[in-house]
Design an enzyme around this catalytic site. Structure first.
Site: not given
Length: 635
Positions: A415, A587, A632, A634
């Protein structure tokens, strides 16, 4: 300006001619080469493509002929013509990316399936294997969509949708599905397995003892010499070499290494927005490559080419050729991930000890004992290919076959931690170096983060460079600056919010009216890993951040995380969300943090809005649908 299109790496040499219908027609190609199975893949990180190649290879063992295909390269409207080929079958290996999105190469296929209601797919036999990750909200959305949509258009599903979960063991999911899939194919088409389980080579080796060095790939991703003569536009097939202008450690103490890098994109014509991702192409550790050469007793500097035995294939080589083994193992092949079972299976024949042969074949089987052995000996022990060779001295495969089987080294996505309004010629990255001890006592290091950490500003008088490109994202600040913004990003999840904060500050400088900007950050210890502490506190002082909330999880007896701070601010947050149209951004870690944060928002809606859990879940889903709850994340 004319139309600019980029060709896949394997067809760059043919870029002078425009693709003709023959090139984009998979039906014509299948007829010409006697193929009756086509395996399309939607792949972002290479796994779906790998699975597609394995399935197309499998077809040979059942007296059928398969080809793997990138849907981006073909005219997908031809699916309705597949019935012209006798006993034909289309397999779709579809990965889901981001928030339930198609992968980049399957975007056109997805759009086309959505738009065309009058297609007649009655002659199409198909099956789908989806690749996803259960920690994400939209688990396997793309695989499920393609499976359902093809049936709606009249196609005949000949085997159930398979779902691979990357949070568990996607390899095992695939093997179990494939184990049942092929017998179903045999039954449907009346074919028999040929009983030929020997290894089928896809490429043949050619050595070049005296080739001109200017014709040899040295790490370029697409065009030969593209790193010497750079030509825009830059993308995944043609990355830009950005020089590193800043590389500093962010944490003040502790045993981890968190870092901030700045990449210079001056003159590249590359544009980005806050919230986008930067992709970088890393290289493997030299020591690891040298050890592989030594254990296999090969000269790594021999120039070779691996040429596809199928002349008609779009994929002429498994990686850019001609090149040296050293370049292939450094730039093109993944040598650090634990190998998938097909690699073990094909390598087994080269073990001189029958016990080793048996174990390698067992690990590639779908027997419970074999699966457990693979899980335990390969995955849980984090053994990469070098560790396997070290711990199995009888196994010494020829290096060319190993290079054929290893997956491609993939780009890594980060990012972006800057705003192009403030830094139009610079892209900032915030990352943590991955390094851990395995059960076998070895130290494994993350490929990209270790490589980035070692990127000094100048390297022997030369600038250090990073091959990169931009991937657009949906993670965007509200169109109206007056909308309040709630940002939740613990650890390196802070990255995109540094860009958001820079942008809100810039908007204020332009005398724009800017809504409330609230930040929730979390780390372990205030004195160790409070990332960007000075910048955040400065933003709070100048009023760019209207509220800064920081959770230090390990600075007191009980752990405190961002979700706890959200609950503490529930009145204020509810007002921002329910009355003032705030946008929420999350995020970082998908597995625990994003899930816990979402639960905290459910609870806030229940406590402040008097909702039931069903209503609060629905409320958050509606925020997502409106683009007011973006992630966002992961895993």
């Amino acid at each position: 300006m004319g139309c600019v299109f980029s060709l896949p790496e394997d067809r760059r040499d043919a870029a002078e001619r425009t693709p003709t219908t023959r090139d984009t027609s998979f039906i014509e190609k299948m007829k010409k080469t006697g193929k009756n199975v086509i395996v399309f893949y939607g792949s972002q990180t290479g796994t779906a493509e790998e699975f597609a190649n394995r399935l197309s290879k499998d077809a040979q063992r059942y007296g059928m002929k398969g080809m793997a295909a990138d849907p981006e390269e073909y005219e997908m409207a031809e699916l309705s013509r597949l019935g012209e080929i006798e006993n034909s079958l289309a397999i779709f290996c579809m990965a889901t990316y981001g928030e339930g999105d198609p992968t980049d190469n399957a975007q056109d296929l997805y759009d086309w399936l959505q738009e065309n209601d009058d297609e007649d797919f009655s002659g199409l036999n198909y099956t789908v294997f989806g690749l996803g990750n259960k920690t994400y909200e939209h688990y396997n959305a793309m695989g499920k969509y393609v499976d359902k949509r093809l049936e709606e258009l009249g196609a005949k599903r000949i085997f159930d949708l398979g779902l691979g979960d990357d949070d568990g063991n996607v390899e095992e999911d695939f093997i179990s599905w494939r184990e049942q899939f092929w017998p179903a194919v045999c039954e449907h088409f009346g074919v028999e397995p040929l009983g030929d389980d020997s290894s089928i080579r896809q490429y043949e080796l050619k050595e070049y003892p005296d080739i001109n060095a200017s014709k040899v790939y040295t790490g370029e991703i697409g065009r030969l010499k593209s790193f010497e003569v750079q030509k825009p536009p830059f993308d995944s097939k043609n990355p830009f070499l950005a020089s590193v202008t800043v590389n500093r450690r962010l944490n003040k103490a502790g045993d981890r290494h968190l870092m901030h890098l700045e990449l210079d994109i001056t003159g590249s014509k590359i544009r980005y927005e806050s919230g986008d991702h930067v992709a970088v192409f890393p290289t493997n550790d030299t020591a690891l490559v040298n050890k592989l050469g030594k254990i296999l007793e090969v000269d790594l500097d021999v120039v070779i080419s691996l040429n596809n035995l199928d002349d008609e294939s779009n994929k002429k080589h498994p990686f850019p050729c001609p090149t040296t083994y050293r370049t292939a193992l450094t730039h093109y092949l993944d040598i650090t991930h634990p190998p998938r079972t097909n690699v073990l299976y094909e390598m087994a024949q080269y073990a001189s000890d029958p016990k080793d042969q048996e174990n390698m074949r067992k690990m590639a089987s779908s027997s419970p004992e074999g699966k457990a052995l693979y899980q335990n000996w390969v995955l849980d022990a984090s053994r990469n290919i070098l560790a396997i060779l070290e711990d199995m001295p009888s196994l010494r495969p020829p290096i060319d076959h190993l290079c054929e089987l290893l997956p491609r080294l993939q780009a890594r996505y980060y990012s972006i931690a800057s705003s192009s309004k403030v830094h139009p010629n610079s892209i900032h990255i915030c990352a943590v170096v991955v390094e851990y001890k395995t059960k076998t006592g070895r130290t494994n290091k993350g490929v990209a983060t270790t490589w980035l950490k070692n990127k000094q500003i100048t390297d022997n008088g030369h600038k250090s460079t990073v091959p990169m490109f931009i991937r657009k994202s949906q993670f965007r600040l509200p169109f109206k600056a007056t909308n309040p913004v709630i940002m939740i990003g613990p650890g390196t999840g802070i990255a995109p919010f540094m860009g958001f904060i820079q942008e809100r500050a810039w908007l204020k400088e332009q005398a724009k009216e800017v809504g409330e900007t609230v930040m929730f950050f979390g780390c372990r210890h205030k004195n160790e890993d409070y990332l960007y502490q000075e910048e955040l506190e400065e933003a709070e002082k100048t009023g760019v951040l209207t509220q800064l909330n920081v959770a230090f999880s390990r600075d007191q007896e009980h752990k405190v995380y961002v979700q706890h701070l959200l609950k503490k601010s529930k009145e204020h947050l509810w007002k921002l969300i329910h009355t003032n149209n705030a946008h929420i951004y999350i995020c970082g870690d998908a597995r625990n943090m994003a899930r816990d944060v979402q639960t905290a928002f459910y609870e806030i809606a229940e406590e402040m809005g008097g909702m039931t859990r069903t209503q609060s879940t629905d409320y958050v889903k509606k925020l997502m649908a409106k683009g007011r709850y973006s992630q966002d994340v992961w895993s």
